[in-house]
Motif scaffolding. Structure first.
Motif, PDB file in Angstrom:
ATOM      1  N   MET A 275      52.346  17.206  40.202  1.00  0.00           N
ATOM      2  CA  MET A 275      53.044  18.528  40.158  1.00  0.00           C
ATOM      3  C   MET A 275      52.798  19.211  39.135  1.00  0.00           C
ATOM      4  O   MET A 275      52.929  20.499  39.326  1.00  0.00           O
ATOM      5  CB  MET A 275      54.534  17.989  40.177  1.00  0.00           C
ATOM      6  CG  MET A 275      55.158  17.470  41.790  1.00  0.00           C
ATOM      7  SD  MET A 275      54.708  18.461  43.138  1.00  0.00           S
ATOM      8  CE  MET A 275      56.105  19.633  42.941  1.00  0.00           C
ATOM      9  N   GLY A 276      52.479  18.697  38.028  1.00  0.00           N
ATOM     10  CA  GLY A 276      52.241  19.446  36.966  1.00  0.00           C
ATOM     11  C   GLY A 276      50.919  20.333  37.114  1.00  0.00           C
ATOM     12  O   GLY A 276      50.747  21.624  36.786  1.00  0.00           O
ATOM     13  N   ALA A 277      49.950  19.585  37.621  1.00  0.00           N
ATOM     14  CA  ALA A 277      48.794  20.260  37.939  1.00  0.00           C
ATOM     15  C   ALA A 277      48.809  21.413  39.126  1.00  0.00           C
ATOM     16  O   ALA A 277      48.356  22.465  38.977  1.00  0.00           O
ATOM     17  CB  ALA A 277      47.591  19.315  38.702  1.00  0.00           C
ATOM     18  N   ILE A 278      49.741  21.174  40.045  1.00  0.00           N
ATOM     19  CA  ILE A 278      50.108  22.152  41.068  1.00  0.00           C
ATOM     20  C   ILE A 278      50.556  23.560  40.395  1.00  0.00           C
ATOM     21  O   ILE A 278      50.169  24.471  40.616  1.00  0.00           O
ATOM     22  CB  ILE A 278      51.113  21.584  42.044  1.00  0.00           C
ATOM     23  CG1 ILE A 278      50.319  20.553  42.895  1.00  0.00           C
ATOM     24  CG2 ILE A 278      51.548  22.654  42.987  1.00  0.00           C
ATOM     25  CD1 ILE A 278      51.094  19.686  44.154  1.00  0.00           C
ATOM     26  N   ALA A 279      51.739  23.259  39.645  1.00  0.00           N
ATOM     27  CA  ALA A 279      52.416  24.212  38.841  1.00  0.00           C
ATOM     28  C   ALA A 279      51.574  24.942  38.042  1.00  0.00           C
ATOM     29  O   ALA A 279      51.469  26.179  37.976  1.00  0.00           O
ATOM     30  CB  ALA A 279      53.513  23.839  38.105  1.00  0.00           C
ATOM     31  N   GLY A 280      50.631  24.447  37.295  1.00  0.00           N
ATOM     32  CA  GLY A 280      49.597  25.339  36.528  1.00  0.00           C
ATOM     33  C   GLY A 280      48.674  25.668  37.234  1.00  0.00           C
ATOM     34  O   GLY A 280      48.110  27.055  37.025  1.00  0.00           O
ATOM     35  N   THR A 281      48.085  25.342  38.231  1.00  0.00           N
ATOM     36  CA  THR A 281      47.282  25.909  39.227  1.00  0.00           C
ATOM     37  C   THR A 281      47.746  27.296  39.808  1.00  0.00           C
ATOM     38  O   THR A 281      47.213  28.146  39.968  1.00  0.00           O
ATOM     39  CB  THR A 281      46.693  24.706  40.366  1.00  0.00           C
ATOM     40  OG1 THR A 281      46.066  23.789  39.733  1.00  0.00           O
ATOM     41  CG2 THR A 281      45.739  25.556  41.138  1.00  0.00           C
ATOM     42  N   GLY A 282      49.136  27.113  40.243  1.00  0.00           N
ATOM     43  CA  GLY A 282      49.936  28.122  40.445  1.00  0.00           C
ATOM     44  C   GLY A 282      49.709  29.372  39.696  1.00  0.00           C
ATOM     45  O   GLY A 282      49.390  30.525  40.251  1.00  0.00           O
ATOM     46  N   VAL A 283      49.879  29.109  38.339  1.00  0.00           N
ATOM     47  CA  VAL A 283      49.611  30.246  37.538  1.00  0.00           C
ATOM     48  C   VAL A 283      48.293  30.619  37.352  1.00  0.00           C
ATOM     49  O   VAL A 283      47.850  31.884  37.349  1.00  0.00           O
ATOM     50  CB  VAL A 283      50.037  29.716  36.191  1.00  0.00           C
ATOM     51  CG1 VAL A 283      49.771  30.772  34.959  1.00  0.00           C
ATOM     52  CG2 VAL A 283      51.463  29.343  36.083  1.00  0.00           C
ATOM     53  N   ALA A 284      46.967  29.547  37.663  1.00  0.00           N
ATOM     54  CA  ALA A 284      45.753  30.124  37.669  1.00  0.00           C
ATOM     55  C   ALA A 284      45.498  31.037  38.660  1.00  0.00           C
ATOM     56  O   ALA A 284      44.955  32.010  38.622  1.00  0.00           O
ATOM     57  CB  ALA A 284      44.969  28.773  37.614  1.00  0.00           C
ATOM     58  N   LEU A 285      46.011  30.640  39.808  1.00  0.00           N
ATOM     59  CA  LEU A 285      45.701  31.543  41.151  1.00  0.00           C
ATOM     60  C   LEU A 285      46.559  32.960  41.082  1.00  0.00           C
ATOM     61  O   LEU A 285      45.738  34.033  41.294  1.00  0.00           O
ATOM     62  CB  LEU A 285      46.441  30.845  42.463  1.00  0.00           C
ATOM     63  CG  LEU A 285      45.601  29.678  42.621  1.00  0.00           C
ATOM     64  CD1 LEU A 285      46.257  29.009  43.869  1.00  0.00           C
ATOM     65  CD2 LEU A 285      44.027  29.662  42.901  1.00  0.00           C
ATOM     66  N   LEU A 286      47.738  32.936  40.426  1.00  0.00           N
ATOM     67  CA  LEU A 286      48.269  34.322  40.240  1.00  0.00           C
ATOM     68  C   LEU A 286      47.545  35.338  39.073  1.00  0.00           C
ATOM     69  O   LEU A 286      47.384  36.386  39.125  1.00  0.00           O
ATOM     70  CB  LEU A 286      49.588  34.173  39.589  1.00  0.00           C
ATOM     71  CG  LEU A 286      50.720  33.761  40.680  1.00  0.00           C
ATOM     72  CD1 LEU A 286      51.954  33.226  39.877  1.00  0.00           C
ATOM     73  CD2 LEU A 286      50.710  34.514  41.650  1.00  0.00           C
ATOM     74  N   THR A 287      46.580  34.377  38.145  1.00  0.00           N
ATOM     75  CA  THR A 287      46.026  35.313  36.952  1.00  0.00           C
ATOM     76  C   THR A 287      44.395  35.191  37.296  1.00  0.00           C
ATOM     77  O   THR A 287      43.836  35.388  36.124  1.00  0.00           O
ATOM     78  CB  THR A 287      46.444  34.577  35.845  1.00  0.00           C
ATOM     79  OG1 THR A 287      46.003  33.106  35.730  1.00  0.00           O
ATOM     80  CG2 THR A 287      47.873  34.817  35.391  1.00  0.00           C
ATOM     81  N   HIS A 288      43.921  34.825  38.428  1.00  0.00           N
ATOM     82  CA  HIS A 288      42.603  34.626  38.771  1.00  0.00           C
ATOM     83  C   HIS A 288      41.796  35.906  38.207  1.00  0.00           C
ATOM     84  O   HIS A 288      40.642  35.788  37.884  1.00  0.00           O
ATOM     85  CB  HIS A 288      42.344  34.242  40.120  1.00  0.00           C
ATOM     86  CG  HIS A 288      40.901  33.606  40.523  1.00  0.00           C
ATOM     87  ND1 HIS A 288      39.863  34.131  40.656  1.00  0.00           N
ATOM     88  CD2 HIS A 288      40.734  32.144  40.102  1.00  0.00           C
ATOM     89  CE1 HIS A 288      38.803  33.477  40.834  1.00  0.00           C
ATOM     90  NE2 HIS A 288      39.348  32.073  40.375  1.00  0.00           N
ATOM     91  N   ASP A 289      42.245  37.242  38.687  1.00  0.00           N
ATOM     92  CA  ASP A 289      41.406  38.128  38.138  1.00  0.00           C
ATOM     93  C   ASP A 289      41.663  38.718  36.854  1.00  0.00           C
ATOM     94  O   ASP A 289      41.256  39.793  36.592  1.00  0.00           O
ATOM     95  CB  ASP A 289      41.537  39.108  39.200  1.00  0.00           C
ATOM     96  CG  ASP A 289      41.143  38.734  40.587  1.00  0.00           C
ATOM     97  OD1 ASP A 289      40.432  37.949  40.740  1.00  0.00           O
ATOM     98  OD2 ASP A 289      41.912  39.243  41.696  1.00  0.00           O
ATOM     99  N   MET A 290      42.423  37.968  36.028  1.00  0.00           N
ATOM    100  CA  MET A 290      42.708  38.516  34.637  1.00  0.00           C
ATOM    101  C   MET A 290      42.059  37.792  33.715  1.00  0.00           C
ATOM    102  O   MET A 290      41.641  36.769  33.843  1.00  0.00           O
ATOM    103  CB  MET A 290      44.192  38.421  34.432  1.00  0.00           C
ATOM    104  CG  MET A 290      45.093  38.966  35.519  1.00  0.00           C
ATOM    105  SD  MET A 290      46.934  38.668  34.948  1.00  0.00           S
ATOM    106  CE  MET A 290      47.903  39.385  36.433  1.00  0.00           C
ATOM    107  N   THR A 291      41.875  38.256  32.343  1.00  0.00           N
ATOM    108  CA  THR A 291      41.177  37.551  31.305  1.00  0.00           C
ATOM    109  C   THR A 291      42.482  37.410  30.256  1.00  0.00           C
ATOM    110  O   THR A 291      43.063  38.492  30.005  1.00  0.00           O
ATOM    111  CB  THR A 291      40.008  38.106  31.092  1.00  0.00           C
ATOM    112  OG1 THR A 291      40.249  39.456  30.651  1.00  0.00           O
ATOM    113  CG2 THR A 291      39.062  37.990  32.159  1.00  0.00           C
ATOM    114  N   GLY A 292      42.181  36.669  29.265  1.00  0.00           N
ATOM    115  CA  GLY A 292      43.097  36.826  28.053  1.00  0.00           C
ATOM    116  C   GLY A 292      43.415  35.289  27.795  1.00  0.00           C
ATOM    117  O   GLY A 292      43.418  34.327  28.364  1.00  0.00           O
TER     118      GLY A 292
END
Length: 358
Positions: A95-112
């Protein structure tokens, strides 16, 4: 007739030697088992337990395998010391990996620089939130956290399968059940250029140092120990057992969730159905092998990491089945528990009751 009698004072030397004895018995038994079914038993044990230590190119793999085991086992050890038996760290890891991946997918086109820390915080929150379910049931309804945390593991795994085969499936992934690959801003950097060792490895060591300080040098650590060893004394001293239960489960879930996110952002680089690798269950062995102490957990994680890397070597050199790694880990847990019984108990003749005079 023989009976088990508890020793008045277990030998401290044997408490620390018994993990080494268990490792030796595991190697001997494994050699006999594989020799009996037609393999070269000595070569098999050497490939699993010795070869990874003798080949410097494998040392980076050991660190990468040991890091999530250290993090998860630290969280479990906090709970085990307080008699809170969190057996569902594998689900909290997922579930930790799923939650972190959700943030990754939301910010996939961003950098920082902020993206990876945000993913880590989401991973911690996801694992802790999932551990809060058995904590709530334990505190409010006195439901066994062993059962609830374990059963929730399978819910987390099925939820992962649903996501990677459904809404999170990569449209450019040739119909494979997987998410998009993480971008450079979402991937753990290596500690040195060209190295396989990512930032999660030194972070695991740092967390072990923090856990050692908290458990051994703070009031919070003292409360965990007192609640686990003497609940009546804890109540008399003003320590709230329910609060300790919440803290232990949330800490265990948060560390497991962080480990899951770091695995997703490190070796995997995405979420796939192969992500649940059993680290949450293996970390239970690590915690007990390390005697629930952070320095011991680092040692135990390295031992179990050796079995993972050595198992891969043995598959290609000795042609052992992939299940050999799990067998050796199961043997290690069995012998560790068996030696612990002998450390704390001894066999003695049971005295016959005196016959009364007629």
């Amino acid at each position: 007739m023989l009976e088990w009698r508890r020793r008045r004072e277990p030998s401290k030397a044997m408490l620390y030697l018994s993990p080494l004895i268990a490792i030796g018995l595991t190697m001997l038994t494994g050699m006999l088992i594989f020799g009996a079914i037609g393999y070269d038993g000595l070569r098999a044990v050497t490939a699993i337990f010795v070869t990874p230590l003798l080949e410097p190119q494998r040392w980076a793999d050991l660190g990468v395998k040991a890091a999530p085991l250290i993090m998860i086992a630290l969280g479990l050890a906090i709970g085990f010391r307080a008699n809170v038996w969190n057996i569902g760290a594998e689900g909290q890891y997922v579930m930790g990996a799923i939650a972190g991946t959700g943030v990754a997918l939301l910010t996939h086109d961003m950098t920082g620089w902020w993206i990876l820390p945000a993913m880590a915080l989401a991973g911690i929150a996801g694992g802790a939130a999932y551990a809060a379910l058995p904590a709530l049931l334990k505190v409010r309804l006195q439901v066994s956290e062993i059962l609830t945390s374990l059963m929730l593991t399978y819910v987390a795994v099925q939820f992962l399968y649903y996501l990677v085969r459904g809404p999170w499936k990569d449209p450019d992934g040739f119909n494979f059940p997987q998410t998009k690959m993480f971008s450079a801003s979402q991937t753990l950097p290596a500690v040195a250029e060209g190295s396989l060792v990512h930032l999660g490895v030194p972070l695991a060591i740092l967390l072990a140092l923090v856990a050692w300080f908290v458990l051994g040098k703070t009031v919070a650590g003292y409360a965990v120990r007192v609640v686990g060893r003497a609940p009546a004394a804890a109540r008399y001293g003003g320590f709230d057992a329910n609060r300790v239960t919440w803290a232990a489960l949330l800490a265990g879930g948060g560390l497991a969730g962080l480990a899951g996110l770091l695995e997703a952002a490190g070796p995997f680089g995405q979420l796939t159905p192969q992500f649940p690798v059993g680290y949450g269950f293996t970390a239970i062995i690590v915690a007990f092998l390390g005697r629930l102490s952070p320095p011991g957990i680092v040692f135990g994680a390295l031992v179990l990491a050796v079995t993972y890397v050595g198992g891969e070597i043995a598959q290609s050199t000795v042609r052992l089945p992939a299940a050999a790694t799990g067998m050796f880990q199961a043997l290690l847990l069995f012998f560790l528990l068996a030696t612990d019984v002998l450390v704390r108990y001894r066999l003695a003749w049971k005295a016959r009751p005196a016959r009364s005079a007629p």
